[in-house]
Design a protein around this motif. Structure first.
Motif, PDB file in Angstrom:
ATOM      1  N   THR A  57      13.917  37.945  13.653  1.00  0.00           N
ATOM      2  CA  THR A  57      15.239  37.325  13.125  1.00  0.00           C
ATOM      3  C   THR A  57      15.461  35.909  13.514  1.00  0.00           C
ATOM      4  OG1 THR A  57      16.575  38.073  15.018  1.00  0.00           O
ATOM      5  CG2 THR A  57      16.503  39.468  12.868  1.00  0.00           C
ATOM      6  N   ILE A  58      14.313  35.305  14.655  1.00  0.00           N
ATOM      7  CA  ILE A  58      14.749  34.124  14.966  1.00  0.00           C
ATOM      8  C   ILE A  58      13.576  33.209  14.233  1.00  0.00           C
ATOM      9  CG2 ILE A  58      14.570  32.329  16.998  1.00  0.00           C
ATOM     10  CD1 ILE A  58      15.605  34.638  18.679  1.00  0.00           C
ATOM     11  N   LEU A  59      14.083  31.994  13.650  1.00  0.00           N
ATOM     12  CA  LEU A  59      13.231  31.246  13.170  1.00  0.00           C
ATOM     13  C   LEU A  59      12.610  30.098  14.136  1.00  0.00           C
ATOM     14  CD1 LEU A  59      14.642  30.306   9.599  1.00  0.00           C
ATOM     15  CD2 LEU A  59      12.682  31.374  10.134  1.00  0.00           C
ATOM     16  N   ARG A  60      11.443  29.808  14.133  1.00  0.00           N
ATOM     17  CA  ARG A  60      10.636  28.994  14.881  1.00  0.00           C
ATOM     18  C   ARG A  60      10.398  27.685  14.114  1.00  0.00           C
ATOM     19  NH1 ARG A  60      11.035  33.973  16.407  1.00  0.00           N
ATOM     20  NH2 ARG A  60      10.202  34.362  18.458  1.00  0.00           N
ATOM     21  N   GLN A  61      10.524  26.544  14.672  1.00  0.00           N
ATOM     22  CA  GLN A  61      10.246  25.046  14.135  1.00  0.00           C
ATOM     23  C   GLN A  61       9.066  25.294  13.364  1.00  0.00           C
ATOM     24  OE1 GLN A  61      10.242  21.967  17.189  1.00  0.00           O
ATOM     25  NE2 GLN A  61      12.082  21.049  16.120  1.00  0.00           N
ATOM     26  N   SER A  62       7.985  25.801  13.817  1.00  0.00           N
ATOM     27  CA  SER A  62       6.608  25.771  13.167  1.00  0.00           C
ATOM     28  C   SER A  62       6.942  26.856  11.651  1.00  0.00           C
ATOM     29  CB  SER A  62       5.621  26.471  13.932  1.00  0.00           C
ATOM     30  OG  SER A  62       5.843  27.883  14.312  1.00  0.00           O
ATOM     31  N   THR A  63       7.687  27.729  11.894  1.00  0.00           N
ATOM     32  CA  THR A  63       7.882  28.546  10.619  1.00  0.00           C
ATOM     33  C   THR A  63       8.860  27.778   9.510  1.00  0.00           C
ATOM     34  OG1 THR A  63       7.653  30.603  12.169  1.00  0.00           O
ATOM     35  CG2 THR A  63       8.932  30.629   9.783  1.00  0.00           C
ATOM     36  N   VAL A  64       9.802  27.013  10.156  1.00  0.00           N
ATOM     37  CA  VAL A  64      10.688  26.114   9.297  1.00  0.00           C
ATOM     38  C   VAL A  64       9.628  25.213   8.437  1.00  0.00           C
ATOM     39  CG1 VAL A  64      12.323  24.292   9.306  1.00  0.00           C
ATOM     40  CG2 VAL A  64      12.795  26.494  10.601  1.00  0.00           C
ATOM     41  N   VAL A  65       8.820  24.456   9.165  1.00  0.00           N
ATOM     42  CA  VAL A  65       7.721  23.569   8.616  1.00  0.00           C
ATOM     43  C   VAL A  65       7.140  24.330   7.495  1.00  0.00           C
ATOM     44  CG1 VAL A  65       5.706  22.322   8.877  1.00  0.00           C
ATOM     45  CG2 VAL A  65       7.710  22.159  10.545  1.00  0.00           C
ATOM     46  N   LYS A  66       6.568  25.491   7.760  1.00  0.00           N
ATOM     47  CA  LYS A  66       5.695  26.012   6.572  1.00  0.00           C
ATOM     48  C   LYS A  66       7.002  26.515   5.361  1.00  0.00           C
ATOM     49  CE  LYS A  66       2.605  28.047   9.575  1.00  0.00           C
ATOM     50  NZ  LYS A  66       1.997  29.244  10.153  1.00  0.00           N
ATOM     51  N   ILE A  67       8.204  26.924   5.920  1.00  0.00           N
ATOM     52  CA  ILE A  67       9.268  27.143   4.776  1.00  0.00           C
ATOM     53  C   ILE A  67       9.284  26.088   3.847  1.00  0.00           C
ATOM     54  CG2 ILE A  67      11.473  28.127   4.240  1.00  0.00           C
ATOM     55  CD1 ILE A  67      11.208  29.806   6.745  1.00  0.00           C
ATOM     56  N   GLU A  68       9.530  24.905   4.539  1.00  0.00           N
ATOM     57  CA  GLU A  68       9.867  23.643   3.827  1.00  0.00           C
ATOM     58  C   GLU A  68       8.706  23.162   2.841  1.00  0.00           C
ATOM     59  OE1 GLU A  68      10.889  21.073   7.141  1.00  0.00           O
ATOM     60  OE2 GLU A  68      13.049  21.449   6.870  1.00  0.00           O
ATOM     61  N   ASN A  69       7.318  23.338   3.513  1.00  0.00           N
ATOM     62  CA  ASN A  69       6.134  23.240   2.836  1.00  0.00           C
ATOM     63  C   ASN A  69       6.279  24.212   1.407  1.00  0.00           C
ATOM     64  OD1 ASN A  69       3.622  22.341   1.999  1.00  0.00           O
ATOM     65  ND2 ASN A  69       2.468  23.977   3.395  1.00  0.00           N
ATOM     66  N   ALA A  70       6.647  25.447   1.595  1.00  0.00           N
ATOM     67  CA  ALA A  70       6.771  26.224   0.574  1.00  0.00           C
ATOM     68  C   ALA A  70       7.772  25.679  -0.755  1.00  0.00           C
ATOM     69  CB  ALA A  70       7.070  27.726   0.942  1.00  0.00           C
ATOM     70  N   ALA A  71       8.721  25.217  -0.293  1.00  0.00           N
ATOM     71  CA  ALA A  71       9.862  24.622  -1.007  1.00  0.00           C
ATOM     72  C   ALA A  71       9.199  23.401  -1.808  1.00  0.00           C
ATOM     73  CB  ALA A  71      11.107  24.304  -0.368  1.00  0.00           C
ATOM     74  N   ASN A  72       8.296  22.539  -1.071  1.00  0.00           N
ATOM     75  CA  ASN A  72       7.873  21.518  -1.763  1.00  0.00           C
ATOM     76  C   ASN A  72       6.890  21.909  -2.817  1.00  0.00           C
ATOM     77  OD1 ASN A  72       9.227  19.709  -0.386  1.00  0.00           O
ATOM     78  ND2 ASN A  72       7.653  19.494   1.512  1.00  0.00           N
ATOM     79  N   ILE A  73       6.199  23.096  -2.611  1.00  0.00           N
ATOM     80  CA  ILE A  73       5.125  23.503  -3.468  1.00  0.00           C
ATOM     81  C   ILE A  73       5.986  23.782  -4.819  1.00  0.00           C
ATOM     82  CG2 ILE A  73       3.652  25.430  -4.054  1.00  0.00           C
ATOM     83  CD1 ILE A  73       2.633  25.178  -0.966  1.00  0.00           C
ATOM     84  N   ILE A  74       6.931  24.638  -4.532  1.00  0.00           N
ATOM     85  CA  ILE A  74       7.786  25.032  -5.744  1.00  0.00           C
ATOM     86  C   ILE A  74       8.269  23.771  -6.495  1.00  0.00           C
ATOM     87  CG2 ILE A  74       9.936  26.128  -6.422  1.00  0.00           C
ATOM     88  CD1 ILE A  74       9.476  28.191  -4.088  1.00  0.00           C
ATOM     89  N   ASP A  75       8.937  22.730  -5.748  1.00  0.00           N
ATOM     90  CA  ASP A  75       9.450  21.552  -6.133  1.00  0.00           C
ATOM     91  C   ASP A  75       8.513  20.926  -7.178  1.00  0.00           C
ATOM     92  OD1 ASP A  75      11.586  22.019  -4.955  1.00  0.00           O
ATOM     93  OD2 ASP A  75      11.638  20.604  -3.402  1.00  0.00           O
ATOM     94  N   GLU A  76       7.108  20.878  -6.640  1.00  0.00           N
ATOM     95  CA  GLU A  76       6.272  20.132  -7.174  1.00  0.00           C
ATOM     96  C   GLU A  76       5.413  20.661  -8.551  1.00  0.00           C
ATOM     97  OE1 GLU A  76       3.712  18.811  -3.860  1.00  0.00           O
ATOM     98  OE2 GLU A  76       5.121  17.468  -3.314  1.00  0.00           O
ATOM     99  N   SER A  77       5.470  22.021  -8.516  1.00  0.00           N
ATOM    100  CA  SER A  77       4.843  22.733  -9.420  1.00  0.00           C
ATOM    101  C   SER A  77       5.842  23.718 -10.319  1.00  0.00           C
ATOM    102  CB  SER A  77       3.782  23.676  -9.011  1.00  0.00           C
ATOM    103  OG  SER A  77       4.061  24.300  -8.106  1.00  0.00           O
ATOM    104  N   LEU A  78       6.858  23.212 -10.822  1.00  0.00           N
ATOM    105  CA  LEU A  78       7.772  24.119 -11.384  1.00  0.00           C
ATOM    106  C   LEU A  78       7.199  24.759 -12.543  1.00  0.00           C
ATOM    107  CD1 LEU A  78      11.230  22.089 -11.164  1.00  0.00           C
ATOM    108  CD2 LEU A  78      10.622  24.288  -9.899  1.00  0.00           C
ATOM    109  N   ASP A  79       6.567  24.023 -13.424  1.00  0.00           N
ATOM    110  CA  ASP A  79       5.789  24.599 -14.595  1.00  0.00           C
ATOM    111  C   ASP A  79       5.007  25.613 -14.387  1.00  0.00           C
ATOM    112  OD1 ASP A  79       3.959  22.862 -13.528  1.00  0.00           O
ATOM    113  OD2 ASP A  79       2.965  22.255 -15.378  1.00  0.00           O
TER     114      ASP A  79
END
Length: 179
Positions: A57-79
């Motif tokens: 249940t505890i998020l690590r900083q390294s995991t947060v970076v990966k989650i933010e990367n996933a959000a960026n992938i979604i943002d850049e490829s919405l189509d």
């Protein structure tokens, strides 16, 4: 060993220690208190680490970076935004961790985050281009105009057609007041 693998709570404590403006005895007591707090977080993280990875249940900083990367992938490829499985593989997380991370960081599931970003882009395209609703639907990666209308209405409480008419009315009013 824990560099970038400590929890967000520990990262916050370290940041507070680095940013303290206290001096002398007050600073020493503050840092000592934060050290005890970090120890408590480490113990909680140790117990969490002993759990199977899908139950952590505890998020690590390294995991947060990966989650933010996933959000960026979604943002850049919405189509052509990838599904959760593909996205989790791209960023190196399991699906549960990715979903739980999105819930923690954004308060949304991956699908809800993706839909929100698509609706924001659709609204932006309506306001700033001359594309029709069908073109906008395909531009944001949705293949069904009726599904797009349903999502848009859920988000903005009006259909895309009503929104376009509202924009048109506003433009006409602005044009007549400019004259």
């Amino acid at each position: 060993f824990h560099k970038a693998h400590y929890s967000l709570d520990i990262a916050k404590c370290i940041e507070e220690i680095n940013q303290t403006e206290d001096q002398g005895f007050t600073k020493s007591v503050f840092i000592e208190g934060k050290c005890y707090e970090i120890l408590a977080h480490h113990l909680r993280q140790y117990v969490d680490d002993a759990s199977p990875s899908e139950k952590r249940t505890i998020l690590r900083q390294s995991t947060v970076v990966k989650i933010e990367n996933a959000a960026n992938i979604i943002d850049e490829s919405l189509d052509q935004a990838p599904d959760v499985l593909t996205l989790s593989k791209k960023v190196g997380l399991n699906q549960n961790t990715l979903q739980n991370g999105f819930q923690s960081l954004f308060g949304l599931s991956v699908k809800e985050y993706s839909q929100n970003k698509r609706m924001e882009k659709a609204r932006h395209l309506m306001e700033n281009t001359n594309l029709n609703i069908t073109e906008i639907t395909y531009r944001i990666g949705i293949n069904s105009r009726s599904y797009f209308s349903k999502l848009f209405k859920e988000r903005y409480s009006m259909s895309p057609k009503q929104y376009m008419q509202k924009l048109e009315t506003t433009k006409k009013k602005d044009d007549t007041t400019a004259i």
